[in-house]
Design a protein around this motif. Sequence first.
Motif, PDB file in Angstrom:
ATOM      1  N   LYS A   1       0.816  -1.214   0.000  1.00  8.88           N
ATOM      2  CA  LYS A   1       0.000   0.000   0.000  1.00  8.88           C
ATOM      3  C   LYS A   1       0.853   1.270   0.000  1.00  8.88           C
ATOM      4  CE  LYS A   1      -4.433  -0.642  -0.377  1.00  8.88           C
ATOM      5  NZ  LYS A   1      -4.292  -1.845  -1.224  1.00  8.88           N
ATOM      6  N   ALA A   2       1.976   1.252   0.710  1.00  5.83           N
ATOM      7  CA  ALA A   2       2.843   2.430   0.708  1.00  5.83           C
ATOM      8  C   ALA A   2       3.360   2.701  -0.703  1.00  5.83           C
ATOM      9  CB  ALA A   2       4.002   2.224   1.680  1.00  5.83           C
ATOM     10  N   GLN A   3       3.731   1.651  -1.419  1.00  6.41           N
ATOM     11  CA  GLN A   3       4.223   1.806  -2.787  1.00  6.41           C
ATOM     12  C   GLN A   3       3.123   2.228  -3.748  1.00  6.41           C
ATOM     13  OE1 GLN A   3       5.792  -2.194  -2.874  1.00  6.41           O
ATOM     14  NE2 GLN A   3       7.921  -1.474  -2.686  1.00  6.41           N
ATOM     15  N   THR A   4       1.889   1.832  -3.457  1.00  6.71           N
ATOM     16  CA  THR A   4       0.765   2.271  -4.273  1.00  6.71           C
ATOM     17  C   THR A   4       0.528   3.766  -4.100  1.00  6.71           C
ATOM     18  OG1 THR A   4      -0.272   0.092  -4.151  1.00  6.71           O
ATOM     19  CG2 THR A   4      -1.692   1.925  -4.761  1.00  6.71           C
TER      20      THR A   4
ATOM     21  N   LEU B   1      -5.715  -0.645   6.431  1.00  5.17           N
ATOM     22  CA  LEU B   1      -4.656  -0.961   5.474  1.00  5.17           C
ATOM     23  C   LEU B   1      -4.270   0.278   4.673  1.00  5.17           C
ATOM     24  CD1 LEU B   1      -2.893  -3.193   4.175  1.00  5.17           C
ATOM     25  CD2 LEU B   1      -4.773  -3.595   2.568  1.00  5.17           C
ATOM     26  N   ARG B   2      -5.287   1.028   4.260  1.00  9.01           N
ATOM     27  CA  ARG B   2      -5.049   2.255   3.492  1.00  9.01           C
ATOM     28  C   ARG B   2      -4.251   3.267   4.317  1.00  9.01           C
ATOM     29  NH1 ARG B   2      -9.044   5.715  -0.307  1.00  9.01           N
ATOM     30  NH2 ARG B   2      -8.461   7.814   0.286  1.00  9.01           N
TER      31      ARG B   2
ATOM     32  N   ASP C   1       0.568   6.364   5.868  1.00  8.24           N
ATOM     33  CA  ASP C   1       1.486   6.819   6.923  1.00  8.24           C
ATOM     34  C   ASP C   1       2.927   6.381   6.622  1.00  8.24           C
ATOM     35  OD1 ASP C   1      -0.622   7.953   8.264  1.00  8.24           O
ATOM     36  OD2 ASP C   1      -0.825   6.343   9.749  1.00  8.24           O
ATOM     37  N   GLU C   2       3.072   5.146   6.145  1.00  6.25           N
ATOM     38  CA  GLU C   2       4.416   4.653   5.809  1.00  6.25           C
ATOM     39  C   GLU C   2       5.013   5.454   4.668  1.00  6.25           C
ATOM     40  OE1 GLU C   2       4.126   0.498   4.935  1.00  6.25           O
ATOM     41  OE2 GLU C   2       3.727  -0.085   7.016  1.00  6.25           O
ATOM     42  N   TYR C   3       4.208   5.767   3.679  1.00  2.00           N
ATOM     43  CA  TYR C   3       4.744   6.523   2.542  1.00  2.00           C
ATOM     44  C   TYR C   3       5.106   7.946   2.956  1.00  2.00           C
ATOM     45  CZ  TYR C   3       5.226   9.188  -1.678  1.00  2.00           C
ATOM     46  OH  TYR C   3       5.719  10.042  -2.650  1.00  2.00           O
TER      47      TYR C   3
END
Length: 215
Positions: free
Chosen positions: A163-166, A203-204, A209-211
Amino acid sequence: MKTGKAIVVFSGGQDSTTCLFWALNRFKEVETVTFNYGQRHRFELDCASDIAKELSIKHHILDMSLLNQLAPNALTRKDIEIKSEEGKLPTTFVDGRNLLFLSFAAILAKQVGARNIVTGVCETDFSGYPDCRDVFIKSLNVTLNLAMDYQFIIDTPLMWLNKAQTWALADQLGVLDFVRYKTLTCYNGIIADGCGECPSCKLRKKGLDEYLSST
């Protein structure tokens, strides 16, 4: 140079909207198709229509209500709790959904002269859904080509992204804010950041947050 025509399987959510912008950057013509299968978060139909209208994209909505009758699940039945237990498929899994969606998208694609079908399925964050696996997509691609004697290509730009990469891809495409504030991923039908409580929202948010923390 953009060439060809694509159909994007489109729910109005984060993944499919990112795929839509990915397709708009690659294909000369793009249309979207959304499926009404009796989902309880029906606001996604309106969200998908609104996005397509804003981007001036031809949008098809196909009736797939029979799926609700055949495969009871938490996305279509309010009396089924949204939950995930270790070793079991989540109650949000809909038997045959991607098989049917992609098959009908392919039929539509052939009628409108599109060779490419774009879908946001992902094996990295697929929650155990068997119809999000790369091996399934490749198998179905071969089957559709044989079934209709037509050379389809099923594109899965998110297949190996978390999800971060998305979110990173949306940012690279220049549409991070669009995807964040105008898409609907929430199982409870709340646009943008959603309810914050359902598995899809968690999940979103975790991916966002990670990105954001990495930039």
